[in-house]
Design a protein around this motif. Structure first.
Motif, short mmCIF file in Angstrom:
data_model
loop_
_atom_site.label_atom_id
_atom_site.label_comp_id
_atom_site.label_asym_id
_atom_site.label_seq_id
_atom_site.Cartn_x
_atom_site.Cartn_y
_atom_site.Cartn_z
N ALA A 142 -4.09 11.64 13.35
CA ALA A 142 -3.62 12.93 12.83
C ALA A 142 -4.75 13.95 12.81
CB ALA A 142 -3.03 12.75 11.43
N SER A 143 -5.94 13.49 12.45
CA SER A 143 -7.10 14.40 12.40
C SER A 143 -7.46 14.91 13.80
CB SER A 143 -8.31 13.69 11.78
OG SER A 143 -8.01 13.28 10.47
N LEU A 144 -7.48 14.00 14.77
CA LEU A 144 -7.80 14.39 16.14
C LEU A 144 -6.75 15.34 16.71
CD1 LEU A 144 -9.63 13.90 18.63
CD2 LEU A 144 -8.15 11.98 19.21
N TRP A 145 -5.48 15.00 16.50
CA TRP A 145 -4.35 15.80 16.99
C TRP A 145 -4.37 17.19 16.36
CZ3 TRP A 145 0.11 16.82 13.78
CH2 TRP A 145 1.21 17.33 14.45
N SER A 146 -4.55 17.27 15.04
CA SER A 146 -4.55 18.55 14.34
C SER A 146 -5.73 19.42 14.77
CB SER A 146 -4.64 18.33 12.82
OG SER A 146 -3.58 17.53 12.38
N ALA A 147 -6.90 18.80 14.88
CA ALA A 147 -8.09 19.55 15.28
C ALA A 147 -7.93 20.11 16.69
CB ALA A 147 -9.32 18.66 15.20
N LEU A 148 -7.36 19.32 17.60
CA LEU A 148 -7.16 19.78 18.97
C LEU A 148 -6.20 20.97 19.03
CD1 LEU A 148 -7.67 19.34 22.01
CD2 LEU A 148 -5.71 17.83 22.02
#
Length: 199
Positions: A142-148
Motif C-alpha cells: 500500500a505504501s509503495l502503490w500510494s507513493a507511486l
C-alpha cells in the motif's frame, strides 16, 4: 463551474474519501482511490498536504485488505462442507496454491492490478499466512502503490495533466482487469468442457 467545484471538493475531502473507499475493500468504487491519489499529488504542487492522502491510502488499504484476509480465513474454515465449499472452495484452493508458489510478494504486486489485491488477500487468509506477515506485506504494498500514484500526480504538474494521468491509469487498470476476467472465463470454460468430455 462543476469542474472548479469538483477540484475544491477533492482538495478538501480527498483523504477522507480515499480512506473510506479503500476501507470498504471489494465494495469500494474501482479506480476512485487511484484517481484521487494522482490528483492529490498534483494539488501538492500548490501547497496541499501530501501526507494526509498517503496516510489515508495506507490505513484504508490495511482495513480493506484485512477484511478480505479474514474472509479468506473464514472460507478456509468452512471448506470441509456446505455451499461455501462447493462454490468458493476450489477457487480459494487454487488461489492459496498460487499464494504458496509466489509468496507474500503477491500482496505487494496485487496493488498494481485492479481486482487482484483483494483476491490475493483472501488467498493469503485461505493459505493460512500469519497475520503479522500479511500485514507487513500488505502495508508495504500500500505504501509503495500510494507513493507511486502521488508521485505521478506531483510530476504531472497541474490538475489537468493529473486528471489525464488518472484517466490513463484507470483505463489501463480496466484493460488489465478485463484481460484477467477473460482469461479466467476462458479457463473456466475449458475446465468445464474437459469435465464434460471425460464424463
Amino acid at each position: 463551474m462543476p469542474h472548479a467545484i469538483t477540484l475544491h471538493a477533492v482538495s478538501q475531502h480527498a483523504p477522507a474519501v480515499i480512506l473510506l473507499n479503500l476501507a470498504c475493500g471489494v465494495c469500494g468504487v474501482p479506480a476512485l482511490a487511484e484517481a484521487l491519489l494522482i490528483v492529490s499529488g498534483a494539488l501538492s504542487n500548490g501547497g496541499a498536504s501530501i501526507a494526509a492522502p498517503f496516510a489515508a491510502a495506507v490505513i484504508g488499504s490495511a482495513i480493506g485488505m484485512s477484511t478480505s484476509f479474514f474472509a479468506g480465513r473464514r472460507i478456509r474454515a468452512w471448506a470441509p462442507g456446505g455451499v461455501v465449499s462447493r462454490r468458493c472452495g476450489p477457487a480459494m484452493q487454487r488461489a492459496a496454491a498460487r499464494m504458496a508458489r509466489f509468496g507474500p510478494w503477491t500482496l505487494v504486486f496485487g496493488y498494481f492490478t485492479p481486482g487482484v489485491r483483494h483476491v490475493a488477500a483472501a488467498a493469503a487468509g485461505a493459505a493460512g499466512m500469519h497475520a503479522r506477515r500479511f500485514l507487513a506485506f500488505s502495508v508495504g504494498g500500500a505504501s509503495l502503490w500510494s507513493a507511486l500514484l502521488l508521485l505521478t500526480g506531483r510530476i504531472s504538474g497541474d490538475i489537468r495533466s493529473a486528471a489525464s494521468a488518472a484517466q490513463q491509469w484507470s483505463l489501463a487498470g480496466a484493460a488489465v482487469a478485463i484481460a484477467v476476467a477473460l482469461i479466467a472465463l476462458a479457463r473456466a470454460v475449458a475446465a468445464s468442457l474437459s469435465l464434460r468430455l471425460r464424463a
